[in-house]
Design a protein around this motif. Structure first.
Motif, PDB file in Angstrom:
ATOM      1  N   ALA A 149      42.881 127.944  75.406  1.00 19.63           N
ATOM      2  CA  ALA A 149      44.016 128.706  74.891  1.00 19.63           C
ATOM      3  C   ALA A 149      43.559 130.079  74.406  1.00 19.63           C
ATOM      4  O   ALA A 149      44.258 131.079  74.594  1.00 19.63           O
ATOM      5  CB  ALA A 149      44.697 127.938  73.763  1.00 19.63           C
ATOM      6  N   SER A 150      42.382 130.135  73.788  1.00 18.18           N
ATOM      7  CA  SER A 150      41.850 131.415  73.334  1.00 18.18           C
ATOM      8  C   SER A 150      41.541 132.337  74.508  1.00 18.18           C
ATOM      9  O   SER A 150      41.750 133.552  74.434  1.00 18.18           O
ATOM     10  CB  SER A 150      40.593 131.191  72.494  1.00 18.18           C
ATOM     11  OG  SER A 150      40.071 132.415  72.027  1.00 18.18           O
ATOM     12  N   ALA A 177      48.478 129.540  77.466  1.00 23.16           N
ATOM     13  CA  ALA A 177      47.942 129.322  76.124  1.00 23.16           C
ATOM     14  C   ALA A 177      48.773 128.298  75.361  1.00 23.16           C
ATOM     15  O   ALA A 177      48.227 127.411  74.683  1.00 23.16           O
ATOM     16  CB  ALA A 177      47.906 130.648  75.361  1.00 23.16           C
ATOM     17  N   ALA A 178      50.096 128.406  75.477  1.00 24.83           N
ATOM     18  CA  ALA A 178      50.966 127.452  74.783  1.00 24.83           C
ATOM     19  C   ALA A 178      50.775 126.041  75.326  1.00 24.83           C
ATOM     20  O   ALA A 178      50.745 125.068  74.557  1.00 24.83           O
ATOM     21  CB  ALA A 178      52.423 127.885  74.932  1.00 24.83           C
ATOM     22  N   GLU A 179      50.612 125.912  76.639  1.00 22.22           N
ATOM     23  CA  GLU A 179      50.415 124.579  77.231  1.00 22.22           C
ATOM     24  C   GLU A 179      49.085 123.973  76.817  1.00 22.22           C
ATOM     25  O   GLU A 179      48.982 122.768  76.550  1.00 22.22           O
ATOM     26  CB  GLU A 179      50.508 124.697  78.756  1.00 22.22           C
ATOM     27  CG  GLU A 179      50.458 123.376  79.499  1.00 22.22           C
ATOM     28  CD  GLU A 179      49.036 122.897  79.740  1.00 22.22           C
ATOM     29  OE1 GLU A 179      48.819 121.661  79.791  1.00 22.22           O
ATOM     30  OE2 GLU A 179      48.144 123.769  79.879  1.00 22.22           O
ATOM     31  N   SER A 237      55.731 120.034  67.666  1.00 20.08           N
ATOM     32  CA  SER A 237      55.892 121.462  67.400  1.00 20.08           C
ATOM     33  C   SER A 237      55.334 122.307  68.536  1.00 20.08           C
ATOM     34  O   SER A 237      55.951 123.295  68.958  1.00 20.08           O
ATOM     35  CB  SER A 237      55.188 121.819  66.086  1.00 20.08           C
ATOM     36  OG  SER A 237      55.225 123.215  65.859  1.00 20.08           O
ATOM     37  N   THR A 238      54.168 121.919  69.056  1.00 19.39           N
ATOM     38  CA  THR A 238      53.577 122.707  70.152  1.00 19.39           C
ATOM     39  C   THR A 238      54.404 122.583  71.431  1.00 19.39           C
ATOM     40  O   THR A 238      54.491 123.539  72.202  1.00 19.39           O
ATOM     41  CB  THR A 238      52.133 122.253  70.430  1.00 19.39           C
ATOM     42  OG1 THR A 238      52.111 120.842  70.716  1.00 19.39           O
ATOM     43  CG2 THR A 238      51.234 122.556  69.243  1.00 19.39           C
ATOM     44  N   ILE A 239      55.028 121.428  71.652  1.00 23.40           N
ATOM     45  CA  ILE A 239      55.899 121.289  72.827  1.00 23.40           C
ATOM     46  C   ILE A 239      57.088 122.238  72.713  1.00 23.40           C
ATOM     47  O   ILE A 239      57.462 122.925  73.676  1.00 23.40           O
ATOM     48  CB  ILE A 239      56.380 119.832  72.988  1.00 23.40           C
ATOM     49  CG1 ILE A 239      55.243 118.949  73.489  1.00 23.40           C
ATOM     50  CG2 ILE A 239      57.553 119.753  73.956  1.00 23.40           C
ATOM     51  CD1 ILE A 239      55.644 117.515  73.730  1.00 23.40           C
ATOM     52  N   SER A 266      57.233 124.985  70.995  1.00 25.82           N
ATOM     53  CA  SER A 266      56.732 126.358  71.159  1.00 25.82           C
ATOM     54  C   SER A 266      56.471 126.667  72.625  1.00 25.82           C
ATOM     55  O   SER A 266      56.758 127.778  73.097  1.00 25.82           O
ATOM     56  CB  SER A 266      55.448 126.550  70.344  1.00 25.82           C
ATOM     57  OG  SER A 266      55.694 126.389  68.962  1.00 25.82           O
ATOM     58  N   TYR A 267      55.922 125.697  73.349  1.00 24.28           N
ATOM     59  CA  TYR A 267      55.657 125.886  74.771  1.00 24.28           C
ATOM     60  C   TYR A 267      56.959 126.157  75.534  1.00 24.28           C
ATOM     61  O   TYR A 267      57.054 127.103  76.323  1.00 24.28           O
ATOM     62  CB  TYR A 267      54.958 124.653  75.327  1.00 24.28           C
ATOM     63  CG  TYR A 267      54.930 124.576  76.838  1.00 24.28           C
ATOM     64  CD1 TYR A 267      54.099 125.408  77.581  1.00 24.28           C
ATOM     65  CD2 TYR A 267      55.748 123.682  77.531  1.00 24.28           C
ATOM     66  CE1 TYR A 267      54.071 125.348  78.971  1.00 24.28           C
ATOM     67  CE2 TYR A 267      55.733 123.611  78.912  1.00 24.28           C
ATOM     68  CZ  TYR A 267      54.897 124.441  79.629  1.00 24.28           C
ATOM     69  OH  TYR A 267      54.885 124.376  80.995  1.00 24.28           O
ATOM     70  N   ARG A 268      57.959 125.331  75.280  1.00 20.55           N
ATOM     71  CA  ARG A 268      59.228 125.499  75.996  1.00 20.55           C
ATOM     72  C   ARG A 268      59.921 126.795  75.604  1.00 20.55           C
ATOM     73  O   ARG A 268      60.547 127.451  76.451  1.00 20.55           O
ATOM     74  CB  ARG A 268      60.118 124.289  75.728  1.00 20.55           C
ATOM     75  CG  ARG A 268      59.609 123.031  76.432  1.00 20.55           C
ATOM     76  CD  ARG A 268      60.385 121.793  76.078  1.00 20.55           C
ATOM     77  NE  ARG A 268      59.936 120.647  76.896  1.00 20.55           N
ATOM     78  CZ  ARG A 268      60.134 119.380  76.582  1.00 20.55           C
ATOM     79  NH1 ARG A 268      60.785 119.070  75.459  1.00 20.55           N
ATOM     80  NH2 ARG A 268      59.700 118.413  77.371  1.00 20.55           N
ATOM     81  N   GLU A 269      59.821 127.179  74.342  1.00 24.76           N
ATOM     82  CA  GLU A 269      60.395 128.453  73.916  1.00 24.76           C
ATOM     83  C   GLU A 269      59.671 129.620  74.586  1.00 24.76           C
ATOM     84  O   GLU A 269      60.299 130.614  74.978  1.00 24.76           O
ATOM     85  CB  GLU A 269      60.304 128.583  72.397  1.00 24.76           C
ATOM     86  CG  GLU A 269      60.910 129.857  71.835  1.00 24.76           C
ATOM     87  CD  GLU A 269      62.417 129.920  72.002  1.00 24.76           C
ATOM     88  OE1 GLU A 269      62.975 131.029  71.909  1.00 24.76           O
ATOM     89  OE2 GLU A 269      63.049 128.856  72.215  1.00 24.76           O
TER      90      GLU A 269
END
Length: 505
Positions: A173-174, A304-306, A380-382, A384-387
């Motif tokens: 992700a970084s 990165a989100a995924e 939460s990360t899911i 954020s990923y979809r957003e």
């Protein structure tokens, strides 16, 4: 004596075999959910493409040096300096290196920890130490120790591998974040560059207009001297001339600010940088858009989100592993002797091997809370990923619509410019023929100049939206650029343009 030396070796070999078998068995049963990329359906086509002409052929992809599509040598030279000198990129490289180091730190748990603490002491026991008449009363002796201690945490129930997996995905992700910063810096430079060129075009237009207004003022002064015009008309001509001069000077404020912004992006102080004037004249080139489904592979922020979703999934497994025993293998060995000359001889050898298992019986719901925290973090990360994906679709649609509508507006505005120029020509003819006052000429001049400035601004907006569309599409980046093993991937400040990811110098 021979048997006494052979038996410990046999025991150690047997223990090692049992240890390896146990490790293999325990490491193969990692707990926690199996990761699956979150489902995110993509529309079959972009809504705002409409009849907007894209690049041919349609399957053409933007390269790593995507700015070369504009065929502007001055822009190409500036963009090449971003990778070398931009401080935001250097900070992003350092953050990526930090993530790689954290991953290597976690990977060290796959291996045993070996320590040693040699010591040499000389000691005397008291004659009066209880109990009296002890064999050691008044004894003075040397003690030389050369130990080696080994400890190893077994990867039971995936406790170690889940942690490494989480750190590896964070490092990936970084790496994607680094690509995001890289793309953003290049796009920001291109936007600032075309904004400056648009202002150069506006300034050139105003310069030409000032020259025309100077001729008009001279004409009115000549007519006034000849008794054909009033001093009111002379002052009217002077007023519009000076107003336009002030407008031309004002353009320099924004132009200087864009030049300074470009200097910072290429890593230079504004005092050390100059952007030669180059009026913008050509419209943006066709841009290959592709399909919405391809966007999931082309945007580094989506990648990165995924990867953070995958890391959060590994954290769930790590939280579940806390319900199972923590298994450690412990070993020690070395030499101990009262004389340095016999320290490393066979009879001075010592060793011990053992295993320990620790399990929590009661923790007041701490493990359950940690597990719920990990699951909530995953959810939460899911989200954020979809957003992030939805925002990416929006950005592409916004800039497609802007380019399509602005192209149509540019055509309409070109007609308005031609009409305003014809009106000005007619007003000048009428004024020179004495049919109308100079006020009609001034009105026509204002309308013509306003339409021409608007046309220049529309062209500048089209170039900016072209850059923003390329940025929304991910530039020339592709998900295959993500390093599979970041711990083995170097980043020293250079960049691979084809992948927008770090490479070795």
């Amino acid at each position: 004596m021979k048997n006494s030396r052979t038996n410990p070796l046999a025991v150690r070999l047997l223990w090692s075999a049992l240890l390896i078998a146990g490790v293999l068995e325990l490491s193969g049963c990692a707990v926690g959910p199996r990761y699956k990329t979150p489902a995110m359906p993509a529309p079959p086509a972009y809504k705002e493409t409409g009849d907007w002409k894209t690049a041919e052929p349609n399957d053409r992809r933007l390269g790593g040096n995507w700015w070369e599509i504009f065929q502007d040598p001055q822009l190409n030279a500036l963009e090449a300096q971003v990778n070398v000198s931009n401080q935001n990129l250097k900070a992003a490289v350092a953050q990526y290196q930090q993530a790689r180091a954290a991953l290597r730190y976690a990977r060290a748990d796959y291996y045993p920890t070996v320590t040693t603490d040699p010591s040499a002491t000389r000691q005397r026991y008291s004659n009066n130490r209880p109990p009296h008449s002890s064999f050691f009363d008044g004894l003075t002796f040397n003690d030389f120790v050369a130990p080696v201690n080994v400890s190893y945490e077994v990867n039971a129930w995936g406790r170690v591998s889940r942690n490494v997996e989480s750190y590896r995905e964070q490092a990936q992700a970084s790496a994607a974040d680094l690509a995001v910063i890289n793309l953003s810096m290049h796009a920001e430079l291109a936007v600032d560059y075309f904004a400056a060129r648009s202002l150069d075009a506006e300034e050139k237009l105003l310069q030409d207009t000032v020259a025309q207004y100077e001729q008009a003022l001279q004409l009115n002064e000549d007519r006034y001297q000849g008794g054909l015009a009033s001093d009111v008309e002379v002052e009217q001509a002077r007023t519009i001339l000076e107003t336009t001069r002030a407008q031309m000077v004002d353009v320099g404020v924004a132009r200087a600010q864009y030049e300074h912004a470009a200097a910072i992006l290429v890593g230079k102080a504004p005092a050390e940088f100059s952007l030669p004037p180059l009026p913008l004249t050509t419209p943006p080139p066709p841009i290959p858009v592709g399909l919405p489904s391809e966007l999931l592979e082309r945007r580094p922020d989506i990648a990165a989100a995924e990867r953070r979703v995958a890391s959060a999934n590994a954290q769930i497994g790590l939280a579940k592993a806390a319900y199972y025993p923590l298994v450690n293998i412990l070993g020690s060995g070395g030499f101990e002797s009262g004389s340095i000359t016999t320290l490393f001889q066979g009879p001075s050898a010592l060793w011990a091997v053992g295993a320990a298992a620790a399990v929590t019986i009661f923790d007041g719901g701490r493990r359950h809370a940690a597990s719920e925290e990990a699951k909530a973090g995953y959810d939460s990360t899911i989200a954020s990923y979809r957003e992030t994906v939805l925002t990416a679709f929006q950005q592409v649609e916004d800039n497609l619509a802007a380019l399509r509508i602005l192209e149509h507006e540019a055509g309409v505005q070109a007609v308005a410019v031609e009409a305003a120029q014809r009106s000005l020509d007619l007003s000048n003819t009428r004024y020179e023929g004495g049919v109308t006052s100079y006020l009609e000429v001034i009105t026509a001049q204002n309308a013509a100049l306003s339409d021409e400035v608007t046309a220049v601004n529309i062209l500048g907006r089209r170039m900016a939206n072209a850059v923003l569309l390329i940025q929304a599409l991910g530039g020339g980046w592709d998900r295959s650029s993500l390093p599979e093993r970041p711990e083995d991937h170097q980043a020293r400040g250079g960049f691979d343009h084809a992948a927008d990811t770090p490479k070795e110098d």
